[in-house]
Design an enzyme around this catalytic site. Structure first.
Site, PDB file in Angstrom:
ATOM      1  N   HIS A 173      -3.838   4.187   6.820  1.00  0.00           N
ATOM      2  CA  HIS A 173      -2.834   3.862   5.911  1.00  0.00           C
ATOM      3  C   HIS A 173      -1.371   3.771   6.314  1.00  0.00           C
ATOM      4  O   HIS A 173      -1.277   4.947   7.126  1.00  0.00           O
ATOM      5  CB  HIS A 173      -2.931   4.508   4.324  1.00  0.00           C
ATOM      6  CG  HIS A 173      -4.304   4.254   3.793  1.00  0.00           C
ATOM      7  ND1 HIS A 173      -4.373   3.250   2.921  1.00  0.00           N
ATOM      8  CD2 HIS A 173      -5.434   4.813   3.617  1.00  0.00           C
ATOM      9  CE1 HIS A 173      -5.856   3.308   2.423  1.00  0.00           C
ATOM     10  NE2 HIS A 173      -6.323   4.136   2.868  1.00  0.00           N
ATOM     11  N   ASP A 195       0.956  -1.177  -0.069  1.00  0.00           N
ATOM     12  CA  ASP A 195      -0.156  -0.072  -0.019  1.00  0.00           C
ATOM     13  C   ASP A 195       0.675   1.254  -0.050  1.00  0.00           C
ATOM     14  O   ASP A 195       1.645   1.455   0.895  1.00  0.00           O
ATOM     15  CB  ASP A 195      -0.755  -0.215   1.240  1.00  0.00           C
ATOM     16  CG  ASP A 195      -1.723   1.209   1.552  1.00  0.00           C
ATOM     17  OD1 ASP A 195      -1.760   1.819   0.572  1.00  0.00           O
ATOM     18  OD2 ASP A 195      -2.288   1.532   2.511  1.00  0.00           O
TER      19      ASP A 195
END
Length: 601
Positions: A414, A240
């Protein structure tokens, strides 16, 4: 089989006893073929070459959202995630954008299953559109499958879809792939990454993740399993990249609880309205817990918020004490300081509950000076204007609004740079492919990997449609596959393309002028008109001279066609269009869309 073991065992044991000194030692007889242990599978194909694995990203690269990746090895395929992205300001009338499924449909007989990392729209939003075209088993954790099932019920697909619930550390076999879900932290429970083992090697795809040492539930990211795979050897890591530009660590979700608690105190005698993602179960549970502490009732607004919270309660992911939850129809029966309303609309969606409150079109809620509104989310890139419009509307109604970074009301789900470094250090991949992000984020993540010692030649920033071929010896690109963006407009899927968007943009900027005339199909003589109808171009009453000149220009063009005996009506339309377009541009420097309509009698 037992008899065979006896007959082959005695002579060899006698030989060992008689030759204990080592002299004249006889060779141990070979096992018969049917008792010989099978060889360990080797990473080798015919001809001595390494087994390749192909990675086809169909979305999620060079963009935030629309995540979808296909893996192929030894003739088998699996898919990881199937998400959507919301349209930008240039996509007039488009509701959402989904991946192009052409490549998947061409290879549907090879695909063993669809694996989902977590339940956010950018990872599950396109599933209904894929399952309308093909049947496919869907693998996900309990909450993820619950969210997918809610979505599929709207399309009448839930009953015919095969759902397979998975749990971390429970390996599953799909063709030549062995897949192990790995628990990771994110802003939604039950998020996982995948360790994908194949004859080519192990690939780890993190999904959306962060490393939170004090999460609200489900425990920290499973660093132990990640490190164990790193010790054994990881061929490639797909990680990610959303926060690749942010240094340090992502804040813990506990920080939001403290921030929102302070705002509850600040709200005092006001009604509290909080907008957040309908899938952010952690955040919603925090708000409910604070409401209970403050003695307030809780109501939900927004279809997705109502559906998701009901499903989360049913599955045990959300706990609401008896007597706390009320229907939104009951909201006005309580004093402002006695209620909390949790609603959708944190991204400025035009039809969301918060948007309707800002425009005074919500049926049950009228916002005013007695409201304290918290937007518990940061705008997704591209949504800033929409969120600002809603904030302005709420402020004009007299409400107090807390938004973006004014207070600690939101943390990202994130990983930032230090967490990305930890993921790279634990897994020790031979090759690295940054995913889930715009190009600048992918590039920054690639530089982070290089700073940890991964050779630049082993780092690849791919594109949607790339054919990434990995073996133990090399990483390279093969022939690309079909990939792109398919726009969903109402019930239409894929019927809006670049030409339609260009026309919509044209119409939005310069408007439309329609030429209407009736002609004799035999002689070409003009029987009525031409008349001009203008929409979105100029206000006719204030531009009569312009419109009169435009009508005269069209009449002259049409008369010339009659004089020259032109009977090709397409040519007549083209001449009228060109004459009117030239006249309007000379007078206004604008280029409205011109549509000639000839009716023959």
């Amino acid at each position: 089989m037992a008899q065979a073991k006896e007959n082959t065992g005695s002579p060899s044991s006698n030989a060992r006893r008689n030759n204990s000194s080592g002299e004249g030692r006889t060779q141990r007889p070979r096992r018969p073929m049917y008792t010989r242990r099978p060889r360990r599978p080797q990473n080798v194909q015919k001809g001595g070459t390494r087994v390749p694995i192909h990675i086809y990203p169909l979305g999620g690269l060079g963009e935030v959202g629309k995540n979808m990746t296909v893996y192929e090895c030894c003739g088998d395929m699996i898919i990881v995630d199937c998400g959507l992205v919301f349209p930008d300001s240039e996509m007039y009338g488009v509701d959402m954008v989904i991946p192009d499924f052409t490549f998947v449909l061409q290879n549907k007989d090879k695909i063993k299953g669809l694996l989902i990392t977590h339940g956010h729209e950018d990872h599950i939003g396109s599933i209904p559109y894929l399952l309308q075209k093909m049947d496919l088993p869907v693998y996900g954790t309990k909450l993820t499958l619950g969210l997918i099932r809610n979505k599929l019920e709207e399309f009448n697909l839930a009953g015919r879809t095969h759902f397979v619930e998975i749990t971390p550390k429970q390996k599953l076999r799909l063709g030549c792939f062995t897949v192990e879900p790995i628990h990771v932290n994110h802003s939604i429970p039950d998020s996982v990454g995948f360790a994908i083992d194949s004859p080519a090697g192990v690939i780890i795809q993190t999904g959306d993740f962060k490393i939170d040492y004090t999460p609200l539930a489900c425990g920290p990211t499973d660093l132990t399993t990640l490190a164990e795979y790193g010790r054994r050897g990881v061929l490639a890591l797909l990680s990610d990249s959303t926060n690749a530009e942010r240094p340090g660590f992502t804040a813990t979700e506990q920080k939001v609880a403290a921030g929102v608690h302070n705002l509850f105190t600040q709200a005092r005698n006001k009604r509290i309205i909080i907008a957040t993602f309908a899938s952010n179960i952690y955040r919603i549970q925090q708000i409910i817990d604070l409401a209970v502490q403050e003695g307030r009732k809780v109501a939900f607004s927004g279809r997705s918020m109502v559906n998701n919270t009901a499903m989360a309660q049913e599955l045990g992911y959300m706990h609401i004490p008896d007597g706390t939850l009320i229907n939104i129809e009951e909201l006005n029966r309580y004093a402002p300081e006695e209620v909390v309303l949790i609603t959708t609309g944190s991204q400025g969606e035009p039809l969301s509950a918060l948007s309707r409150m800002a425009s005074c079109s919500h049926r049950q809620v009228r916002v005013g000076p007695g409201d304290f509104i918290i937007i518990s989310a940061n705008p997704i890139p591209g949504n800033e204007k929409s969120v600002t419009k809603i904030v302005n509307g709420l402020l004009m109604l007299g409400a107090e609004v807390i938004y973006e970074s004014m207070y600690d009301v939101h943390v990202s789900g994130h990983a930032c740079q230090e967490e990305q470094k930890l993921m790279l250090t634990l897994t020790k991949p031979k090759y690295f492919l940054p995913v889930h992000g715009e190009y600048k984020q992918l590039k920054k993540h690639a530089l982070t990997a290089a700073s940890l010692g991964i050779p630049h030649s082993n780092i690849l920033i791919a594109e949607n449609g790339s054919n990434v071929i990995l073996t133990q010896d090399e990483i390279k690109l093969g022939d690309p596959v079909t990939a792109g963006a398919v726009m969903v407009d109402g019930l239409g899927v894929g019927d809006v393309g670049n030409v339609v968007l260009r026309d919509r943009k044209h119409l939005s900027e310069d408007g439309l002028v329609i030429i209407v005339a009736t002609v004799d199909s035999k002689t070409g003589k003009v029987l009525a008109g031409p008349d001009l109808v203008s929409r979105g171009f100029v206000y006719v009453r204030e531009n009569e001279s312009l419109m009169d000149g435009a009508q005269s220009t069209v009449e002259m063009a049409l008369n010339r066609c009659v004089e020259e005996h032109v009977r090709d009506w397409n040519s007549v339309k083209t001449r009228m269009r060109e004459a009117l377009s030239s006249y309007i541009y000379r007078r206004t420097k604008r280029s409205p869309m011109i549509l000639p309509v000839l009716m023959e009698v």
